[in-house]
Design a protein around this motif. Structure first.
Motif, PDB file in Angstrom:
ATOM      1  N   UNK A  78       1.096  -1.381   0.161  1.00 14.36           N
ATOM      2  CA  UNK A  78      -0.058   0.233  -0.011  1.00 14.36           C
ATOM      3  C   UNK A  78       0.872   1.242  -0.040  1.00 14.36           C
ATOM      4  N   UNK A  79       1.966   1.319   0.870  1.00 10.55           N
ATOM      5  CA  UNK A  79       2.498   2.694   1.100  1.00 10.55           C
ATOM      6  C   UNK A  79       4.061   2.396   1.163  1.00 10.55           C
ATOM      7  N   UNK A  80       4.806   2.994   0.463  1.00 12.56           N
ATOM      8  CA  UNK A  80       6.342   3.104   0.333  1.00 12.56           C
ATOM      9  C   UNK A  80       6.673   4.502   0.460  1.00 12.56           C
ATOM     10  N   UNK A  81       7.220   4.632   1.611  1.00 10.10           N
ATOM     11  CA  UNK A  81       7.410   6.032   2.234  1.00 10.10           C
ATOM     12  C   UNK A  81       9.026   6.550   2.194  1.00 10.10           C
ATOM     13  N   UNK A  93       5.852  10.628  -0.120  1.00  9.00           N
ATOM     14  CA  UNK A  93       7.062  11.590   0.227  1.00  9.00           C
ATOM     15  C   UNK A  93       6.737  12.709   1.266  1.00  9.00           C
ATOM     16  N   UNK A  94       7.749  12.723   2.138  1.00  7.40           N
ATOM     17  CA  UNK A  94       7.607  13.732   3.227  1.00  7.40           C
ATOM     18  C   UNK A  94       8.504  15.064   2.825  1.00  7.40           C
ATOM     19  N   UNK A  95       7.918  16.289   2.950  1.00  7.44           N
ATOM     20  CA  UNK A  95       8.479  17.367   2.359  1.00  7.44           C
ATOM     21  C   UNK A  95       9.786  17.620   3.429  1.00  7.44           C
ATOM     22  N   UNK A  96      10.938  18.024   3.032  1.00  4.92           N
ATOM     23  CA  UNK A  96      12.146  18.340   3.590  1.00  4.92           C
ATOM     24  C   UNK A  96      12.090  19.366   4.617  1.00  4.92           C
ATOM     25  N   UNK A  97      12.734  19.186   5.769  1.00  4.60           N
ATOM     26  CA  UNK A  97      12.783  20.231   6.776  1.00  4.60           C
ATOM     27  C   UNK A  97      14.008  21.063   6.545  1.00  4.60           C
TER      28      UNK A  97
END
Ligand SMILES: [Zn+2]
Length: 396
Positions: free
Chosen positions: A223-226, A258-262
């Protein structure tokens, strides 16, 4: 729950596969400590997992540890440690930070060096299928053998090559047929650790490690590949190519996520730039609850500039939640149930934590000020969704 898929560029529903929502998140390379960029990624997926489970969907969650790669070898040599000693120490440190942030362990937490057999099996399969080749003990994926290669990058060959070169590709490797071909297995160099393989002694490439673990522990379709947005290309695009060519099944992943960069001091927070805010340091001044809220304050796909102000805001917000749970009073016209539904709907719609938190804050303030129709439902909601967000609301 809908979650955005970077490949199809649309939110997709999370439907269990053989009884589980199957989630893989790329793990750390253990050679430095946990900064807020890491903390954000693993807090977000921990919270998505908690939310799915709260909805009654069992989640099977796998994460890797890249315990052998160029960075580990370089850093261990600098420190005068063996590569596996450094990996062990730094993995322990990372897991302590995760535990302190109330991030639960994945169901399988696997070191790359424990997945060598599966890596060799997948590499051999890719050679048999004609999409990979061996050259002097090295094995590469032939990007021209896959007409879909790079679909996840949403860009052309020249741009892909430029990005790959910035992110660890060796375009001038004389053993490759094309500069964009990527390594599945590399022959050992003097002084490096090695494992036996059909191509001689060597060690795995980075991308194949994740593919092997997904296939071993989650199956051909998940389902999810993050991971962080810097993994979209080349890492995840290479994983997609490896998995779909090996299994012949598509789509391999329902939601590439995908998680936004900090950012910090105007630049992406990164080991190489040294502009790090460490989770362990921040935990000396703020609670884990506060840090989680400070990170979840932003929609997960957006990048943001880290500031302690967000964590301080998290601390104040948690205090208000506690106060509402313990001394909220009914008396007004605001509907607790509507606010509860709003908070849940926000998470359902691609994990919109800012909107969810806004509904919970309105609920808490109304309850504290006696403006809510049902203070008990307000308290239950804050506790329940507090736990979903990973707050230690059982202590309130
Ligand atoms: Zn990965």
């Amino acid at each position: 729950m809908l979650l955005y898929d970077t490949l199809r560029q649309t939110p997709v529903a999370m439907e269990p596969i053989d009884g589980f929502v199957r989630m893989y998140v790329c793990g750390v390379t253990p050679y430095d400590t946990t900064h807020m960029g890491h903390a954000r990624t693993y807090v977000v997926y921990d919270t998505i997992r908690r939310y799915l489970e709260w909805q009654g969907l069992p989640v099977l969650y796998v994460q890797n540890v890249t315990d052998i790669d160029d960075d580990i070898l370089r850093k261990s040599a600098q420190l005068g440690l063996t590569w596996d000693e450094l990996g062990r120490q730094e993995t322990e440190r990372f897991l302590r930070d995760m535990d302190a942030l109330n991030v639960r362990m994945p169901n399988h937490y696997v070191k790359a060096t424990d997945a060598i057999a599966k890596i060799i099996e997948v590499n051999s399969g890719l050679i048999e299928r004609g999409v990979a080749y061996e050259n002097q003990g090295n094995v590469y994926f032939n990007v021209h053998a896959d007409p879909n290669f790079g679909s996840l990058a949403h860009s052309d060959y020249a741009s892909m090559l430029a990005i790959a070169n910035e992110r660890g590709n060796f375009p001038d490797d004389p053993h490759k047929r094309d500069p964009l071909d990527f390594v599945l297995w590399q022959a050992t160099k003097p002084g490096e650790p090695w494992w036996d393989s059909p191509w001689g002694r060597g060690r795995p490439g980075w991308h194949i490690e994740c593919t092997a673990m997904v296939l071993e522990y989650l199956g051909p379709q998940i389902n999810i590949h993050g991971g962080g947005s810097d993994l979209q290309f080349p890492h995840h695009a290479c994983e997609l190519a490896q998995a779909e060519n090996f299994t012949g099944q598509s789509p391999h992943v329902a939601a590439w996520s995908h998680i936004g960069m900090v950012y910090y001091e105007g630049e992406k927070m990164s080991k190489s730039l040294g502009n790090l805010v460490l989770a362990s340091k921040t935990l000396q001044h703020y609670s884990a609850d506060a840090i989680r809220l400070g990170l979840l304050k932003y929609y997960y796909r957006d990048q943001f500039e880290y500031s302690d102000d967000d964590v301080a805001w998290g601390e104040r917000t948690v205090e208000r939640f506690k106060q509402a749970v313990n001394s909220g009073v009914a008396g007004g016209a605001l509907h607790a149930e509507e606010l509860r539904n709003e908070a849940i709907a926000a998470l359902d719609a691609d994990f919109q934590t800012p909107a969810c938190l806004q509904a919970l804050i309105t609920l808490a303030e109304a309850s504290i000020n006696g403006e809510i129709d049902d203070a008990e439902l307000a308290a239950t909601t804050l506790r329940e969704l507090g736990t979903v967000l990973g707050l230690r609301s059982e202590l309130w």
